[in-house]
Design a protein around this motif. Structure first.
Motif, mmCIF file in Angstrom:
data_model
loop_
_atom_site.group_PDB
_atom_site.id
_atom_site.type_symbol
_atom_site.label_atom_id
_atom_site.label_comp_id
_atom_site.label_asym_id
_atom_site.label_seq_id
_atom_site.Cartn_x
_atom_site.Cartn_y
_atom_site.Cartn_z
ATOM 1 N N TYR A 265 0.854 -1.189 0.000
ATOM 2 C CA TYR A 265 0.000 0.000 0.000
ATOM 3 C C TYR A 265 0.889 1.238 0.000
ATOM 4 O O TYR A 265 2.060 1.182 0.400
ATOM 5 N N SER B 141 -2.886 -3.387 -3.931
ATOM 6 C CA SER B 141 -3.100 -2.534 -2.755
ATOM 7 C C SER B 141 -4.026 -3.222 -1.762
ATOM 8 O O SER B 141 -5.119 -3.677 -2.117
ATOM 9 N N LEU C 260 -2.896 5.698 -6.124
ATOM 10 C CA LEU C 260 -2.199 4.488 -6.543
ATOM 11 C C LEU C 260 -1.494 4.706 -7.881
ATOM 12 O O LEU C 260 -0.372 4.231 -8.085
ATOM 13 N N ASP D 30 -5.970 4.154 -0.495
ATOM 14 C CA ASP D 30 -5.365 4.080 -1.833
ATOM 15 C C ASP D 30 -6.424 4.250 -2.908
ATOM 16 O O ASP D 30 -6.962 3.287 -3.473
#
Length: 207
Positions: A69, A104, A115, A110
């Motif tokens: 993440y 993730s 991302l 995210d």
């Protein structure tokens, strides 16, 4: 006659050499290799570019998948940076494209935009994928990996997750898993050089 005899001896020596070579122990990868490769359950995630990501997106390429993440303080950025360094070596031993998926495990923070900014920094071979927990958890669990889900209402939290890396072959099936080294006082990470050596063996033995 003498030339014919020399030719016959040379052919016999060559054949003997081939037989001896084939009888010698062949190098074996240290990774856990699935024999036969394991099928992936049907899935639908979202890529960092906003498009749907399904099983079809794994075919025709070698794909390294790992959980992480963008707020991760150690394992994730280290793994991403290591992949960026080792990718040319990985790509040099196969005619198939080599891709890296960051899965993730923090869908709350995210977002697609976050991302995308994080993943594309490392290169076009990297893809960030995400989903809400109801779709994400079965996918991660199916890879043989795990992650923790924070309690409702938590804001500043860490996500515990696997540090292993899964290799998917060009047929879209799980081919191998590379486990992280556990060293006291150090972040558990996969030995990238060993992984590259294993990948060369695995890709050469593929089919």
């Amino acid at each position: 006659m003498q030339k014919l005899l020399v030719s016959v001896v040379a052919i016999v020596a060559l054949l003997a050499g081939v037989v001896i070579f084939n009888s010698l122990p062949q190098p074996q990868p240290q990774a856990l290799v699935y024999e036969p490769p394991r099928e992936m359950e049907p899935f639908m995630l979202k890529g960092h570019n906003g498009g749907d990501v399904t099983n079809a997106d794994l075919t025709g390429q070698w794909t390294f998948l790992f959980t992480g993440y963008t707020s991760c303080p150690d394992i994730c950025p280290t793994t991403m940076a290591d992949f960026k360094k080792i990718l040319p070596q990985l790509a040099s031993v196969t005619s198939q494209p080599v891709k890296v998926w960051l899965v993730s495990v923090d869908p709350k923070r995210d977002t697609q935009q976050k991302l995308a900014a994080y993943t594309t920094y490392f290169g076009k071979e990297f893809l960030g994928v995400r989903a809400e927990h109801k779709n994400l958890y079965p996918f991660v669990n199916g890879l043989g990996l795990m992650y923790s889900i924070p309690a409702e209402g938590e804001v500043d939290y860490l996500v515990n997750h696997s540090s292993a890396i899964v290799l998917v072959n060009p047929d879209g099936n799980r081919q191998a898993i590379f486990k992280a080294k556990q060293t006291p006082g150090q972040v558990p990470t996969v030995d990238m050089q060993q992984m590259a050596e294993d990948f060369q063996i695995i890709s050469q033995q593929y089919r």
